[in-house]
Scaffold this active site. Structure first.
Site, PDB file in Angstrom:
ATOM      1  N   HIS A   1       0.672  -0.599  -0.022  1.00 50.86           N
ATOM      2  CA  HIS A   1      -0.542  -0.161  -0.007  1.00 50.86           C
ATOM      3  C   HIS A   1       0.940   1.275   0.187  1.00 50.86           C
ATOM      4  CE1 HIS A   1      -2.387   2.443   1.992  1.00 50.86           C
ATOM      5  NE2 HIS A   1      -3.776   2.493   1.636  1.00 50.86           N
TER       6      HIS A   1
ATOM      7  N   GLU B   1       1.390  -0.330  -4.675  1.00 50.71           N
ATOM      8  CA  GLU B   1       0.154   0.679  -5.279  1.00 50.71           C
ATOM      9  C   GLU B   1       0.143   1.688  -5.553  1.00 50.71           C
ATOM     10  OE1 GLU B   1      -1.719   2.340  -2.408  1.00 50.71           O
ATOM     11  OE2 GLU B   1      -4.165   2.338  -3.346  1.00 50.71           O
TER      12      GLU B   1
ATOM     13  N   ASP C   1      -0.897   5.309  -6.507  1.00 50.79           N
ATOM     14  CA  ASP C   1      -2.240   6.420  -6.445  1.00 50.79           C
ATOM     15  C   ASP C   1      -2.256   7.243  -7.340  1.00 50.79           C
ATOM     16  OD1 ASP C   1      -4.617   5.064  -4.016  1.00 50.79           O
ATOM     17  OD2 ASP C   1      -3.486   6.002  -2.468  1.00 50.79           O
TER      18      ASP C   1
ATOM     19  N   HIS D   1      -1.040  10.626  -3.012  1.00 51.80           N
ATOM     20  CA  HIS D   1      -2.158  10.161  -2.501  1.00 51.80           C
ATOM     21  C   HIS D   1      -3.488  10.788  -3.035  1.00 51.80           C
ATOM     22  CE1 HIS D   1      -5.342   9.003   0.910  1.00 51.80           C
ATOM     23  NE2 HIS D   1      -5.175   7.230   0.341  1.00 51.80           N
TER      24      HIS D   1
HETATM   25 CA    CA Z   1      -5.191   3.992  -2.442  1.00 45.92          CA
END
Ligand code: CA
Length: 325
Positions: free
Chosen positions: A27, A54, A56, A69
């Site tokens: 994450h 991940e 964003d 993010h």
């Molecule tokens: Ca996310």
């Protein structure tokens, strides 16, 4: 069966589905150890051998996808010091008001509280130390693929399109830009490891309609109070709402308390996992944090074991090294 108390029902459901191998999604990289979304954080995550890392995604003023993010940059960079005049009327600084060159001139740091400036997770990497910069989506992909080559691995990417409606209001098409970059790196072939995620159901539906992707998409499910998208997540969490999700997405990304509700120092399992599985939806839940655990468990590993038992397929975690150790 309907007269059984909930606890017995829970045990029966638990016995029905044996634990399985969890998909581990790093994450925001290895964000438990290094400032989120930096290339350093992604590199460290890669070394922990997760299944996916991940990023964003938000857009800059000059239409570049960057790995951040939030649409705001004041909680993770020193923007207020470098560009004090560029804040909006609400007092916040927005990535979309800056060119890539301007963003690259900022120092990225551990997430802090917008008012006090204090670190959200105080035992993590010290705020403002060392030197980290904002990464582009292309740099992120090239880093992961480069490490896949040099480490002889095949770790996938798990991008999230952030706030498509905010981007649209600011005359940016984040769907098109995301597709473009994914296409440039061969992710549209259906042969590379990728999931695409978004909180906004209308954006995922539109993405499916415009690009008909061969890769799987995940509908993230939040809490209405977060205002992540115009969606009503209470409705989405009903069997009818989940059936609708299964018409355009291959899985859901719920917040883990939507699967396991704390009850005092214990917990109860909600029907969500069972309903989602009956619809053929994958379940990738967020976010498992070693330094922010519910009372009923003492490690992310313990939490992932409970989730696996209920049929959850994958977890987003800030500590990708702690689950499969
Ligand atoms: Ca996310």
């Amino acid at each position: 069966m309907r007269f059984l108390p909930l606890c017995i029902l829970t045990i029966l459901v638990s016995c029905a589905s044996p634990p399985q191998q969890m998909t581990i999604i790093a994450h925001r990289g290895a964000s438990g150890y290094l400032p989120e979304h930096t290339l350093e954080s992604a590199s460290m995550a890669h070394a922990f051998n997760p299944d996916f890392i991940e990023p964003d995604l938000v857009m800059t003023k000059d239409d570049v996808l960057v790995v951040l993010h939030d649409i705001h940059i004041d909680t993770t960079t020193n923007v207020a010091k470098v560009f004090p005049k560029k804040k909006r009327k609400d007092g916040r600084y927005y990535a979309i008001d800056f060119t890539l060159k301007q963003l690259k001139s900022l120092k990225v740091m551990e997430r802090g509280n917008v008012k006090s400036g204090k670190a959200i997770y105080e035992d993590r990497f010290p705020r403002g130390r060392a030197n980290f910069e904002v990464a582009t989506f292309r740099e992120f992909i090239e880093l992961v693929e480069g490490l896949n080559k040099s480490r002889k691995m095949n770790i996938g990417i798990y991008p999230e399109m952030k706030s498509p409606s905010f981007h649209r209001q600011n005359k940016k098409d984040i769907l098109k830009e995301t597709w473009k970059v994914l296409n440039d790196y061969g992710y549209t072939s259906g042969k590379k490891k990728i999931f695409l995620q978004c909180f906004d159901s209308s954006a995922l539906k539109e993405f499916k309609k415009r690009f008909n992707p061969k890769f799987p998409m995940i509908q993230l499910i939040g809490d209405n109070s977060w205002k992540e998208s115009p969606d009503d997540y209470t409705k989405m969490l009903t069997p009818k709402g989940l059936k609708e999700v299964s018409s355009y997405a291959q899985g859901i990304g719920p917040w883990f308390p939507q699967l396991i509700q704390p009850v005092g120092r214990s917990y109860r399992i909600t029907p969500l996992a069972k309903v989602a599985k009956s619809l053929g939806l994958k379940i990738h839940t967020y976010t498992l944090r070693e330094d922010s655990l519910p009372e009923y468990v003492d490690s992310v590993k313990g939490l992932s074991v409970i989730l696996a038992r209920e049929g959850v397929d994958g977890v987003f975690t800030d500590f990708p090294d702690r689950i499969r150790e």
